[in-house]
Design a protein around this motif. Structure first.
Motif, PDB file in Angstrom:
ATOM      1  N   PRO A 159      38.632  39.291  44.377  1.00  0.00           N
ATOM      2  CA  PRO A 159      38.714  40.752  44.518  1.00  0.00           C
ATOM      3  C   PRO A 159      39.407  41.423  43.330  1.00  0.00           C
ATOM      4  N   ARG A 160      40.455  40.793  42.806  1.00  0.00           N
ATOM      5  CA  ARG A 160      41.122  41.323  41.609  1.00  0.00           C
ATOM      6  C   ARG A 160      40.164  41.382  40.435  1.00  0.00           C
ATOM      7  N   ASP A 161      39.414  40.303  40.231  1.00  0.00           N
ATOM      8  CA  ASP A 161      38.486  40.238  39.107  1.00  0.00           C
ATOM      9  C   ASP A 161      37.380  41.286  39.245  1.00  0.00           C
ATOM     10  N   ALA A 162      36.862  41.438  40.464  1.00  0.00           N
ATOM     11  CA  ALA A 162      35.804  42.422  40.697  1.00  0.00           C
ATOM     12  C   ALA A 162      36.305  43.834  40.419  1.00  0.00           C
ATOM     13  N   GLN A 163      37.544  44.119  40.821  1.00  0.00           N
ATOM     14  CA  GLN A 163      38.104  45.445  40.592  1.00  0.00           C
ATOM     15  C   GLN A 163      38.269  45.719  39.103  1.00  0.00           C
ATOM     16  N   LEU A 164      38.730  44.731  38.348  1.00  0.00           N
ATOM     17  CA  LEU A 164      38.884  44.901  36.903  1.00  0.00           C
ATOM     18  C   LEU A 164      37.535  45.164  36.248  1.00  0.00           C
ATOM     19  N   LYS A 193      34.917  46.518  37.508  1.00  0.00           N
ATOM     20  CA  LYS A 193      34.501  47.882  37.827  1.00  0.00           C
ATOM     21  C   LYS A 193      35.281  48.899  37.000  1.00  0.00           C
ATOM     22  N   GLU A 194      36.586  48.687  36.867  1.00  0.00           N
ATOM     23  CA  GLU A 194      37.422  49.617  36.106  1.00  0.00           C
ATOM     24  C   GLU A 194      37.029  49.657  34.634  1.00  0.00           C
ATOM     25  N   LEU A 250      30.581  40.836  46.178  1.00  0.00           N
ATOM     26  CA  LEU A 250      31.354  41.993  45.729  1.00  0.00           C
ATOM     27  C   LEU A 250      30.655  42.755  44.617  1.00  0.00           C
TER      28      LEU A 250
END
Length: 216
Positions: A59-64, A66-67, A94
């Protein structure tokens, strides 16, 4: 000597993955398994690959991703082993459109199975696959197509190599993999391992005096 090595590595990392470089590089860490995950992206096309994702930090990697405005094409694994569970499957849900990748010889399931010599393309860049068995039969090293970076998985760590005493490991095979597939890279190629168990930083390939390899 150690401080000089760190300065060189950090300067080259900044030059090759910094804001002015055509390739984007982010190095992330999962502390329980001491695993490095690497995000590589083409700044122009926004296409990206993620190397050695961990389930707990997907989840951390996916958020990065996207950002940063990237489109993840592949979640790539250097090997399959008991020391961490890959996050490839979760990333596929994700980030729709992402495909999981691993060596055919690993015996693991994935969207794409790769072999020695295959290329994984993202934008104007590609990762060349170099089979580097020994830690496991399916271990591979990914080399950026300009030979400026190599992602060695557990074949070559910092001042050491992956263990060879279980899961079909072979010290003799690993010795040949390291010397024939990794030490033959250019001297200024940066080496990025899958784990850091001792708090060291990734060092250039030409600083080989600090690297220990298994005996044949």
């Amino acid at each position: 000597m150690a401080e000089a090595v760190l300065r060189v590595a950090r300067r080259q990392l900044s030059q090759r993955g910094g804001s002015g470089a055509p390739i984007l590089l982010r190095q992330m860490f999962e502390p329980v398994s001491c695993t490095f995950t690497y995000l590589l992206g083409d700044r122009e096309s926004r296409e990206a690959v993620l190397i050695d994702p961990v389930l707990e930090t997907a989840p951390r990697d996916a958020q990065l991703i996207k950002e940063l405005g990237l489109r993840l094409l592949y979640a790539v694994n250097t090997h399959c082993h008991a020391d961490h569970i890959t996050g490839s499957g979760l990333l596929r849900s994700l980030l729709p459109g992402c495909q999981s990748v691993i060596s055919r010889l690993s015996g693991a399931q994935a969207d794409l199975h790769i072999e020695d010599g295959d290329s994984i393309r993202f934008g104007s860049f590609a990762l060349e696959t170099r089979a580097s068995p020994g830690h496991t039969p399916g271990c591979v090293t990914f080399v950026l197509n300009d030979h400026s970076m190599a992602f060695t998985g557990d074949a070559l760590l910092i001042r050491g190599c992956g263990r060879t005493d279980f899961q079909q490991g072979c010290a003799k095979t690993l010795y040949h993999s390291v010397h024939e597939k990794i030490f033959t890279l250019p001297g200024d190629c940066l080496i990025y391992p899958a784990h850091d168990y001792h708090g060291f930083f990734a060092v250039p390939a030409n600083m080989r005096c600090g690297v220990q390899t298994p005996t044949a």
